[in-house]
Design an enzyme around this catalytic site. Structure first.
Site, PDB file in Angstrom:
ATOM      1  N   GLY A  45       0.836  -1.194   0.000  1.00  0.00           N
ATOM      2  CA  GLY A  45       0.000   0.000   0.000  1.00  0.00           C
ATOM      3  C   GLY A  45       0.871   1.246   0.000  1.00  0.00           C
ATOM      4  CD  GLN A  50       3.544   5.903   2.409  1.00  0.00           C
ATOM      5  OE1 GLN A  50       2.541   5.342   2.004  1.00  0.00           O
ATOM      6  NE2 GLN A  50       4.572   5.255   2.937  1.00  0.00           N
ATOM      7  CB  CYS A  92       5.351   2.660   7.326  1.00  0.00           C
ATOM      8  SG  CYS A  92       4.883   4.069   6.315  1.00  0.00           S
ATOM      9  CG  LEU A  93       7.058   1.076   1.492  1.00  0.00           C
ATOM     10  CD1 LEU A  93       6.607   1.201   0.043  1.00  0.00           C
ATOM     11  CD2 LEU A  93       8.166   0.039   1.617  1.00  0.00           C
ATOM     12  CG  HIS A 134      -0.336   1.642   7.363  1.00  0.00           C
ATOM     13  ND1 HIS A 134       0.617   1.204   8.254  1.00  0.00           N
ATOM     14  CD2 HIS A 134       0.313   2.431   6.475  1.00  0.00           C
ATOM     15  CE1 HIS A 134       1.791   1.735   7.919  1.00  0.00           C
ATOM     16  NE2 HIS A 134       1.639   2.472   6.834  1.00  0.00           N
ATOM     17  CD  GLU A 135      -0.963   2.590   2.750  1.00  0.00           C
ATOM     18  OE1 GLU A 135      -0.490   3.736   2.623  1.00  0.00           O
ATOM     19  OE2 GLU A 135      -0.261   1.602   3.036  1.00  0.00           O
ATOM     20  CG  HIS A 138       0.535   7.180   5.182  1.00  0.00           C
ATOM     21  ND1 HIS A 138       1.698   7.645   5.741  1.00  0.00           N
ATOM     22  CD2 HIS A 138       0.713   5.846   5.022  1.00  0.00           C
ATOM     23  CE1 HIS A 138       2.539   6.628   5.921  1.00  0.00           C
ATOM     24  NE2 HIS A 138       1.963   5.519   5.500  1.00  0.00           N
TER      25      HIS A 138
HETATM   26 NI    NI Z   1       2.812   3.595   5.550  1.00  0.00          NI
END
Ligand code: NI
Length: 169
Positions: A45, A50, A92-93, A134-135, A138
């Site tokens: 995701g 991000q 998380c990236l 989670h997304e 963000h």
């Molecule tokens: Ni994330």
């Protein structure tokens, strides 16, 4: 301009993202680029903040970077009707070198639009429910490390400070 994934403590990650007002070619190109970056970095995701675009847009593909067969793009997504509770390990990236257990709702309802502007309504559970929460966080400037204990968070902050010192040295 080539986009990259930004990492904590980049300020865009703490901003509340703006709604997508019109699904233009630029928005479609952004979604395609986000999907590529998500796959290239082995994520399931990714949210627009991000890649330093403060917009309410996310990409999800639970089939993973190898298969790449279930890409979904959600424009202006909204979650409702959270039910139950579940704990799972998240990473998380945009949060380097850290994974930990986070508590989320077990089921959620998602309302969004696809890239053709068609409305999407779906009930999510399991990994999809966790990934969506989670997304969506963000888009409100929230990271999973904002949802852990103060102690765990301070240990992580110490690591980040050390990395930043090393980078500037
Ligand atoms: Ni994330």
């Amino acid at each position: 301009m080539e986009r990259t994934i930004v990492t904590y403590p980049h300020p865009v990650l703490a901003q509340k993202a703006k709604p997508v007002t019109e699904i233009t070619e630029d928005i479609r190109a952004l979604a395609a680029e986000m999907a590529e970056l998500m796959y290239a970095n082995k994520g399931i995701g990714l949210a627009a903040p991000q890649v330093a675009e403060s917009l309410r847009l996310i990409t999800v593909d639970l089939s993973g970077p190898e298969k790449r067969e279930a890409l979904q793009v959600f424009v202006n997504p909204v979650l409702s009707c959270p039910e139950g509770e579940v704990e799972s390990e998240e990473g998380c990236l945009s949060v380097r070198g850290y994974r930990t257990t986070v508590r989320r709702a077990e089921r959620v309802h998602l309302s969004a639009q696809d890239l053709d502007g068609k409305p999407i309504e779906l009930d999510a559970d399991d990994l999809l429910a966790i990934c969506l929460q989670h997304e969506l966080d963000h888009l409100d400037g929230v990271l999973f490390i904002d949802r852990i204990s103060k102690l765990k968070r301070s240990l992580y902050e110490r690591k980040v400070k050390k990395w930043l010192r090393q980078k500037s040295a």
